[in-house]
Design an enzyme around this catalytic site. Structure first.
Site, PDB file in Angstrom:
ATOM      1  CE  LYS A   1      10.676  38.979-101.188  1.00  0.00           C
ATOM      2  NZ  LYS A   1      11.351  39.660-100.085  1.00  0.00           N
TER       3      LYS A   1
ATOM      4  CG  ASN B   1      13.545  37.752-103.613  1.00  0.00           C
ATOM      5  OD1 ASN B   1      12.860  38.684-103.999  1.00  0.00           O
ATOM      6  ND2 ASN B   1      13.829  37.566-102.340  1.00  0.00           N
TER       7      ASN B   1
ATOM      8  N   GLY C   1      19.529  51.148 -94.630  1.00  0.00           N
ATOM      9  CA  GLY C   1      19.207  51.198 -96.052  1.00  0.00           C
ATOM     10  C   GLY C   1      17.717  51.381 -96.218  1.00  0.00           C
TER      11      GLY C   1
END
Length: 300
Positions: A181, A185, A9
């Site tokens: 993180k 997010n 991806g």
């Protein structure tokens, strides 16, 4: 150093494009068609109006045997189970595994992998995959990595040899690294996905900014954050610095894919339940994203 990358991806291809400049890289793809196209055309990386082609070896995931010095797993959190099953069934367990999933819901899954060195990372780059071999690097950042368990020797070598234009930083505390993180997010991804806006709109619109602050406040309480104001400022700065970026969760919704909401907001909801705390904002956005998934793809 030989490096394998599972997942082709946007993040898998981004890593392959850069680190193939210094390492021997093999990309393992979900389909034979993508492997063939990568072998034929290379990885076309677009950045700031220019493009560069990087040639790598590409094979379907069915041919992965874990023989590389380091394997980077760059798939979504909900795609991990079959890969971990494959790891545990290999004749020889790979020596070094680096997992790059969002959120923290995957940590329990990693604990079942035995007899190997396991590393985790958080990626701060923005990338958009345009086709099976082309991607745009539209948000420069860094990659933080840390030891989850095992010997750090190979990870130290990887960090020291990484290309200067694609910095990788070693952190001592994997929990703190992933939590930092996670907080970003958990605020930016669901808000942009529900509102269907670029990151910058969350701070440019005063009403959206208030919702951002409300959601962050609840997350801060559940996770018992120290220096909450610093975390909030970091989120605002990221929105500003990546103002034109579309979050991964928004792109997943637009592409009728599952999101990583269970690994992000789901993890925080689990913490709230464990602490017997109410988290109405987090719960609301969690169910809104699950509802979006259901409408888009019939995912239950």
């Amino acid at each position: 150093m030989r490096v394998g990358i599972i997942g082709a991806g946007s993040i898998g291809l981004l890593f392959a494009a850069y680190i193939s400049r210094v390492f021997e890289v093999t990309v393992y793809t979900r389909t034979t068609e993508q492997a063939s196209e990568l072998n034929k055309y290379g990885i076309v990386l677009k950045k700031k109006g220019e493009q560069r082609i990087s040639f790598v070896n590409a094979l379907p995931i069915s041919e992965w045997m874990g023989a590389e010095d380091l394997t980077i797993i760059a798939v979504k959190q909900y795609q991990l189970n079959p890969i971990i099953e494959t790891i545990n069934q290999l004749p020889i367990i790979p020596n070094n595994l680096l997992f790059l999933q969002n959120g923290m819901g995957h940590l329990k899954q990693l604990a079942v992998i035995s007899n190997t060195n396991i590393f985790v990372g958080s990626v701060e780059h923005g990338a958009l995959k345009e086709n099976s071999f082309t991607l745009a690097h539209n948000g420069e950042g860094i990659t933080n990595v840390a030891v989850f368990k095992g010997d750090p020797t190979l990870l130290n070598e990887f960090v020291s040899l990484a290309p200067i234009e694609f910095p990788v930083l070693l952190k001592k505390d994997y929990m703190r690294m992933l939590q930092n993180k996670l907080i970003v997010n958990a605020v930016i991804n669901p808000l942009t996905a529900i509102l269907q806006v670029n990151n910058g709109e969350l701070i440019n619109n005063q009403y959206y900014l208030q919702v951002l602050k409300n959601l962050f406040s609840e997350i801060s309480t559940v996770l018992t954050l120290e220096n909450a104001e610093e975390h909030l400022q970091q989120i605002i700065d990221i929105c500003k610095n990546t103002s034109e970026n579309r979050s991964s969760m928004l792109k997943d919704i637009e592409a009728n894919r599952m999101t990583e909401v269970d690994a992000i907001l789901g993890y925080i909801l689990g913490e709230a339940q464990r602490k017997e705390m109410k988290a109405p904002n987090i719960e609301t956005f969690y169910y809104l994203i699950k509802g979006k998934e259901w409408i888009k793809g019939g995912i239950s």
